[in-house]
Design a protein around this motif. Structure first.
Motif, PDB file in Angstrom:
ATOM      1  N   VAL A   1       0.825  -1.206   0.000  1.00  0.00           N
ATOM      2  CA  VAL A   1       0.000   0.000   0.000  1.00  0.00           C
ATOM      3  C   VAL A   1       0.860   1.256   0.000  1.00  0.00           C
ATOM      4  CG1 VAL A   1      -1.701   1.308   1.318  1.00  0.00           C
ATOM      5  CG2 VAL A   1      -1.954  -1.164   1.087  1.00  0.00           C
ATOM      6  N   ASP A   2       1.919   1.247   0.835  1.00  0.00           N
ATOM      7  CA  ASP A   2       2.800   2.413   0.896  1.00  0.00           C
ATOM      8  C   ASP A   2       3.491   2.656  -0.443  1.00  0.00           C
ATOM      9  OD1 ASP A   2       2.154   2.894   3.510  1.00  0.00           O
ATOM     10  OD2 ASP A   2       3.814   1.704   4.311  1.00  0.00           O
ATOM     11  N   GLU A   3       3.922   1.576  -1.087  1.00  0.00           N
ATOM     12  CA  GLU A   3       4.559   1.730  -2.386  1.00  0.00           C
ATOM     13  C   GLU A   3       3.586   2.277  -3.420  1.00  0.00           C
ATOM     14  OE1 GLU A   3       7.651   1.726  -5.092  1.00  0.00           O
ATOM     15  OE2 GLU A   3       7.667   1.395  -2.916  1.00  0.00           O
ATOM     16  N   GLN A   4       2.344   1.802  -3.377  1.00  0.00           N
ATOM     17  CA  GLN A   4       1.334   2.319  -4.293  1.00  0.00           C
ATOM     18  C   GLN A   4       1.056   3.802  -4.031  1.00  0.00           C
ATOM     19  OE1 GLN A   4      -1.907  -0.387  -3.660  1.00  0.00           O
ATOM     20  NE2 GLN A   4      -1.198  -1.854  -5.209  1.00  0.00           N
ATOM     21  N   GLN A   5       0.990   4.155  -2.754  1.00  0.00           N
ATOM     22  CA  GLN A   5       0.768   5.572  -2.439  1.00  0.00           C
ATOM     23  C   GLN A   5       1.923   6.431  -2.928  1.00  0.00           C
ATOM     24  OE1 GLN A   5       0.087   5.654   1.773  1.00  0.00           O
ATOM     25  NE2 GLN A   5      -2.107   5.278   1.571  1.00  0.00           N
ATOM     26  N   ARG A   6       3.138   5.918  -2.804  1.00  0.00           N
ATOM     27  CA  ARG A   6       4.287   6.680  -3.286  1.00  0.00           C
ATOM     28  C   ARG A   6       4.227   6.850  -4.803  1.00  0.00           C
ATOM     29  NH1 ARG A   6       7.821   4.599  -0.346  1.00  0.00           N
ATOM     30  NH2 ARG A   6       8.426   2.826  -1.608  1.00  0.00           N
ATOM     31  N   GLN A   7       3.828   5.780  -5.487  1.00  0.00           N
ATOM     32  CA  GLN A   7       3.689   5.873  -6.932  1.00  0.00           C
ATOM     33  C   GLN A   7       2.590   6.861  -7.318  1.00  0.00           C
ATOM     34  OE1 GLN A   7       5.447   4.481  -9.245  1.00  0.00           O
ATOM     35  NE2 GLN A   7       6.711   2.977  -8.180  1.00  0.00           N
ATOM     36  N   ILE A   8       1.456   6.819  -6.603  1.00  0.00           N
ATOM     37  CA  ILE A   8       0.359   7.740  -6.895  1.00  0.00           C
ATOM     38  C   ILE A   8       0.807   9.182  -6.674  1.00  0.00           C
ATOM     39  CG2 ILE A   8      -1.923   8.508  -6.125  1.00  0.00           C
ATOM     40  CD1 ILE A   8      -2.562   5.565  -5.550  1.00  0.00           C
ATOM     41  N   HIS A   9       1.523   9.419  -5.561  1.00  0.00           N
ATOM     42  CA  HIS A   9       2.005  10.775  -5.272  1.00  0.00           C
ATOM     43  C   HIS A   9       2.974  11.236  -6.350  1.00  0.00           C
ATOM     44  CE1 HIS A   9       3.017  14.271  -2.919  1.00  0.00           C
ATOM     45  NE2 HIS A   9       4.310  13.953  -2.976  1.00  0.00           N
ATOM     46  N   SER A  10       3.848  10.329  -6.816  1.00  0.00           N
ATOM     47  CA  SER A  10       4.788  10.692  -7.868  1.00  0.00           C
ATOM     48  C   SER A  10       4.059  11.054  -9.153  1.00  0.00           C
ATOM     49  CB  SER A  10       5.752   9.534  -8.114  1.00  0.00           C
ATOM     50  OG  SER A  10       6.618   9.825  -9.188  1.00  0.00           O
ATOM     51  N   LEU A  11       3.013  10.268  -9.481  1.00  0.00           N
ATOM     52  CA  LEU A  11       2.237  10.574 -10.677  1.00  0.00           C
ATOM     53  C   LEU A  11       1.524  11.909 -10.553  1.00  0.00           C
ATOM     54  CD1 LEU A  11       0.741   7.050 -11.442  1.00  0.00           C
ATOM     55  CD2 LEU A  11       2.486   8.246 -12.755  1.00  0.00           C
ATOM     56  N   GLU A  12       0.957  12.195  -9.366  1.00  0.00           N
ATOM     57  CA  GLU A  12       0.299  13.487  -9.165  1.00  0.00           C
ATOM     58  C   GLU A  12       1.282  14.633  -9.346  1.00  0.00           C
ATOM     59  OE1 GLU A  12      -1.347  13.155  -5.299  1.00  0.00           O
ATOM     60  OE2 GLU A  12      -3.182  12.138  -5.958  1.00  0.00           O
ATOM     61  N   GLN A  13       2.488  14.473  -8.792  1.00  0.00           N
ATOM     62  CA  GLN A  13       3.489  15.516  -8.941  1.00  0.00           C
ATOM     63  C   GLN A  13       3.855  15.724 -10.408  1.00  0.00           C
ATOM     64  OE1 GLN A  13       4.773  17.563  -6.862  1.00  0.00           O
ATOM     65  NE2 GLN A  13       4.030  16.808  -4.911  1.00  0.00           N
ATOM     66  N   GLN A  14       3.978  14.632 -11.165  1.00  0.00           N
ATOM     67  CA  GLN A  14       4.354  14.765 -12.565  1.00  0.00           C
ATOM     68  C   GLN A  14       3.227  15.378 -13.387  1.00  0.00           C
ATOM     69  OE1 GLN A  14       6.649  11.564 -14.305  1.00  0.00           O
ATOM     70  NE2 GLN A  14       6.920  10.650 -12.293  1.00  0.00           N
ATOM     71  N   VAL A  15       1.969  15.055 -13.048  1.00  0.00           N
ATOM     72  CA  VAL A  15       0.848  15.702 -13.733  1.00  0.00           C
ATOM     73  C   VAL A  15       0.876  17.205 -13.482  1.00  0.00           C
ATOM     74  CG1 VAL A  15      -1.655  15.932 -13.756  1.00  0.00           C
ATOM     75  CG2 VAL A  15      -0.637  13.663 -13.778  1.00  0.00           C
ATOM     76  N   THR A  16       1.146  17.592 -12.215  1.00  0.00           N
ATOM     77  CA  THR A  16       1.247  19.025 -11.888  1.00  0.00           C
ATOM     78  C   THR A  16       2.352  19.695 -12.680  1.00  0.00           C
ATOM     79  OG1 THR A  16       0.409  18.615  -9.661  1.00  0.00           O
ATOM     80  CG2 THR A  16       1.623  20.670 -10.024  1.00  0.00           C
ATOM     81  N   ASN A  17       3.518  19.029 -12.771  1.00  0.00           N
ATOM     82  CA  ASN A  17       4.628  19.616 -13.504  1.00  0.00           C
ATOM     83  C   ASN A  17       4.367  19.660 -15.004  1.00  0.00           C
ATOM     84  OD1 ASN A  17       7.197  20.188 -11.750  1.00  0.00           O
ATOM     85  ND2 ASN A  17       6.227  18.390 -10.865  1.00  0.00           N
TER      86      ASN A  17
ATOM     87  N   PRO B   1      13.837   4.074  -8.403  1.00  0.00           N
ATOM     88  CA  PRO B   1      13.320   5.069  -7.470  1.00  0.00           C
ATOM     89  C   PRO B   1      12.149   5.813  -8.067  1.00  0.00           C
ATOM     90  CG  PRO B   1      15.325   5.880  -8.498  1.00  0.00           C
ATOM     91  CD  PRO B   1      15.136   4.464  -8.985  1.00  0.00           C
ATOM     92  N   ALA B   2      11.210   6.153  -7.207  1.00  0.00           N
ATOM     93  CA  ALA B   2      10.084   6.992  -7.618  1.00  0.00           C
ATOM     94  C   ALA B   2      10.494   8.439  -7.460  1.00  0.00           C
ATOM     95  CB  ALA B   2       8.854   6.697  -6.768  1.00  0.00           C
ATOM     96  N   SER B   3      10.690   9.127  -8.568  1.00  0.00           N
ATOM     97  CA  SER B   3      11.212  10.488  -8.531  1.00  0.00           C
ATOM     98  C   SER B   3      10.176  11.439  -7.976  1.00  0.00           C
ATOM     99  CB  SER B   3      11.625  10.916  -9.941  1.00  0.00           C
ATOM    100  OG  SER B   3      12.120  12.212  -9.927  1.00  0.00           O
ATOM    101  N   MET B   4      10.611  12.303  -7.057  1.00  0.00           N
ATOM    102  CA  MET B   4       9.723  13.285  -6.415  1.00  0.00           C
ATOM    103  C   MET B   4      10.251  14.669  -6.706  1.00  0.00           C
ATOM    104  SD  MET B   4       7.447  11.521  -4.692  1.00  0.00           S
ATOM    105  CE  MET B   4       6.934  12.548  -3.345  1.00  0.00           C
ATOM    106  N   PRO B   5       9.633  15.429  -7.598  1.00  0.00           N
ATOM    107  CA  PRO B   5      10.143  16.766  -7.914  1.00  0.00           C
ATOM    108  C   PRO B   5      10.013  17.702  -6.732  1.00  0.00           C
ATOM    109  CG  PRO B   5       8.003  16.430  -8.930  1.00  0.00           C
ATOM    110  CD  PRO B   5       8.399  15.120  -8.317  1.00  0.00           C
ATOM    111  N   ASP B   6      11.085  18.511  -6.534  1.00  0.00           N
ATOM    112  CA  ASP B   6      10.996  19.551  -5.500  1.00  0.00           C
ATOM    113  C   ASP B   6      10.302  20.758  -6.085  1.00  0.00           C
ATOM    114  OD1 ASP B   6      12.899  20.154  -7.311  1.00  0.00           O
ATOM    115  OD2 ASP B   6      14.464  20.677  -5.868  1.00  0.00           O
ATOM    116  N   GLY B   7      10.042  21.806  -5.445  1.00  0.00           N
ATOM    117  CA  GLY B   7       9.423  22.972  -6.038  1.00  0.00           C
ATOM    118  C   GLY B   7       7.953  22.783  -6.288  1.00  0.00           C
TER     119      GLY B   7
END
Length: 484
Positions: free
Chosen positions: A51-67, A148-154
């Motif tokens: 579940v935690d890994e899926q949440q991390r992937q979802i968060h990464s996808l949300e960040q990339q959609v925002t970017n 690694p699931a990339s997490m953009p800063d900014g």
């Protein structure tokens, strides 16, 4: 012998197929048996990791959609939403810059379950990632994952860039209006129109003092209402990414209404007169140099040098005449000036810092008015008075803040004050004498609203409110800068 060997090889290959299938089934059974042999707590920890890994992937996808959305607006973090094949995308775990798929549950089950203690530092039951993101926004790869699931800063509202920031269109409009020209544009045509309104009241005394205490004569209240409408075209050209020049050509229309009391000797009787004039204003030229480009810790600093030429009509030598033959109280100038009559040089510096979506700006300038000799400065009909006039040098400073509440709209508020010492006049062969009442302090509060129509055209509206008697009552204007 050769025939026997050739026949035996295919048989061995055929026999290897069921053997491989058997080994695959045994491995899957072993993985399933290993999962079945775990305790309830170990299974719960394993599921928590999934579940935690899926949440991390979802968060990464949300960040990339925002970017990706920000990249379309011109403000994305490099490497997110970049075109396929670019170096930034090639550095991502996937060929398209997206994270790699989740590992299967069987791979997660083979990780030592003892490393996932509930409530410990590496995992919780509340959805907190087992491996928290490292400082800077990049997360550590979970055991068993393929990358690694990339997490953009900014994020929006916290722009702290290590290089020159990529501003939104609305922020660029603020920079162009409050700070300096946009150096990355070769040519900009900025047309604007504004209305400046003055309302001045003055007590007029016509008589003399008797016994140094009693005034004998007429006491009238004079009022002047004036509109000054200016339309100008400012042409700016970027020579380099740090140097820009411009020329501003204004055309001015003035309308004044003069009102006085005491017409015909009656204190309660008013009379008025109106006067109009229009002509070219004072043309001015400017040179801008960008000393510092904005980074995460350094503001944008631009210096400017402007020269204004006396191309408008001068106010000196205009005679004040009686408008009506039967009303000696009502007098007005013969014409209204459209310029100052002087050359001047203005040196200034402006500073701007972007904290997306907030932009802070400030400026300081000094204007040197060059003395000029006139053949006549008297306003009395039939009188000629040659003299040299030196206007006071002006110190102006101000600052403000702008808020970009969308990628196309922003609002700003700022304060400006101009201090001008007294003017001086000098008759031929004499020394400079101070002109009484010529010292001024003009203070205004400015409100602005900017809207970006497209990548070329912007609409800038502004309202300025005078805070001191020497400042205009108000100024209303709109500008249409068009960049090529």
């Amino acid at each position: 012998m050769n025939n026997v060997t050739g026949t035996r090889a295919p048989r061995i290959r055929l026999a290897a197929i069921p053997a491989a299938a058997l080994l695959f089934a045994l491995s899957q059974g072993a993985a399933a048996q290993a999962l079945a042999n775990q305790s309830v707590e170990d299974r719960l920890n394993t599921l928590m990791r999934v579940v935690d890994e899926q949440q991390r992937q979802i968060h990464s996808l949300e960040q990339q959609v925002t970017n990706l959305e920000m990249a379309q607006r011109g403000r994305g973090t490099p490497g997110y939403g970049a075109p396929a094949g670019s170096e930034a995308v090639a550095d991502q775990p996937g060929a398209d810059g997206l994270p790699m798929p989740l590992p299967p549950l069987a791979q997660l089950a083979q990780v030592n379950p003892g490393s996932l203690a509930p409530g410990g530092a590496t995992g919780t039951a509340t959805g907190v990632p087992v491996n928290p993101p490292a400082p800077g926004g990049s997360s550590v790869a979970a055991p068993g994952s393929s990358g690694p699931a990339s997490m953009p800063d900014g994020t929006i509202g916290q722009t702290q860039k290590a290089a020159e920031p990529v501003r939104t269109q609305s922020e660029e409009a603020v920079v162009q209006r409050e700070h300096a020209p946009l150096f990355d544009h070769k040519l900009t045509l900025d047309w604007g129109i504004s209305d400046t309104y003055y309302d001045r009241r003055q007590l007029q005394l016509s008589g003399f003092l008797a016994l140094d205490a009693i005034f004998l004569g007429n006491i009238n209240l004079g009022e002047t209402k004036s509109h000054q409408v200016m339309a100008d075209l400012d042409t700016r050209y970027g020579i380099t990414d740090r140097i820009s020049i411009d020329v501003d050509v204004p055309y001015i229309y003035r309308h004044s209404n003069f009102i006085v009391g005491g017409a015909g000797g009656a204190a309660n009787t008013l009379s008025d007169a109106s006067l109009n004039s229009s002509a070219l204003g004072d043309v001015n030229f400017g040179l801008y140099y960008q000393f510092l480009k904005e980074t995460a810790g350094v503001p944008d600093v631009v210096g400017s040098l402007r020269i204004k030429a006396p191309t408008g009509t001068s106010p000196f030598g205009d005679k004040v005449v009686q408008v009506s033959p039967d009303n000696t109280n009502l007098v007005a100038p013969s014409k209204l000036p459209t310029g100052t009559g002087f050359w001047n040089i203005t040196a200034g510096v402006s500073v701007l810092k972007t904290y997306d979506p907030v932009v802070l700006f400030g400026s300081l300038s000094y204007t040197y008015n060059i003395a000029r000799s006139f053949a006549d400065i008297s306003s009395v009909v039939g009188q000629t008075q040659p003299a040299t006039v030196k206007l006071g040098d002006i110190i102006q400073f101000g600052g403000g803040v702008a808020l970009a509440f969308s990628d196309k709209d922003s609002a700003s508020i700022s304060y400006t004050m101009a201090l001008e010492p007294a003017s001086k006049t000098r008759e031929p062969g004499g020394s400079y004498q101070k002109v009484p009442g010529s010292e001024t302090t003009a203070s205004v509060l400015n409100f602005g609203l900017n809207h970006v129509v497209n990548k070329h055209l912007t609409i800038n509206g502004a309202v300025s409110v005078g805070l001191t008697p020497d400042a205009p009552n108000f100024v209303v204007g709109v500008r249409f800068p068009y960049t090529f």
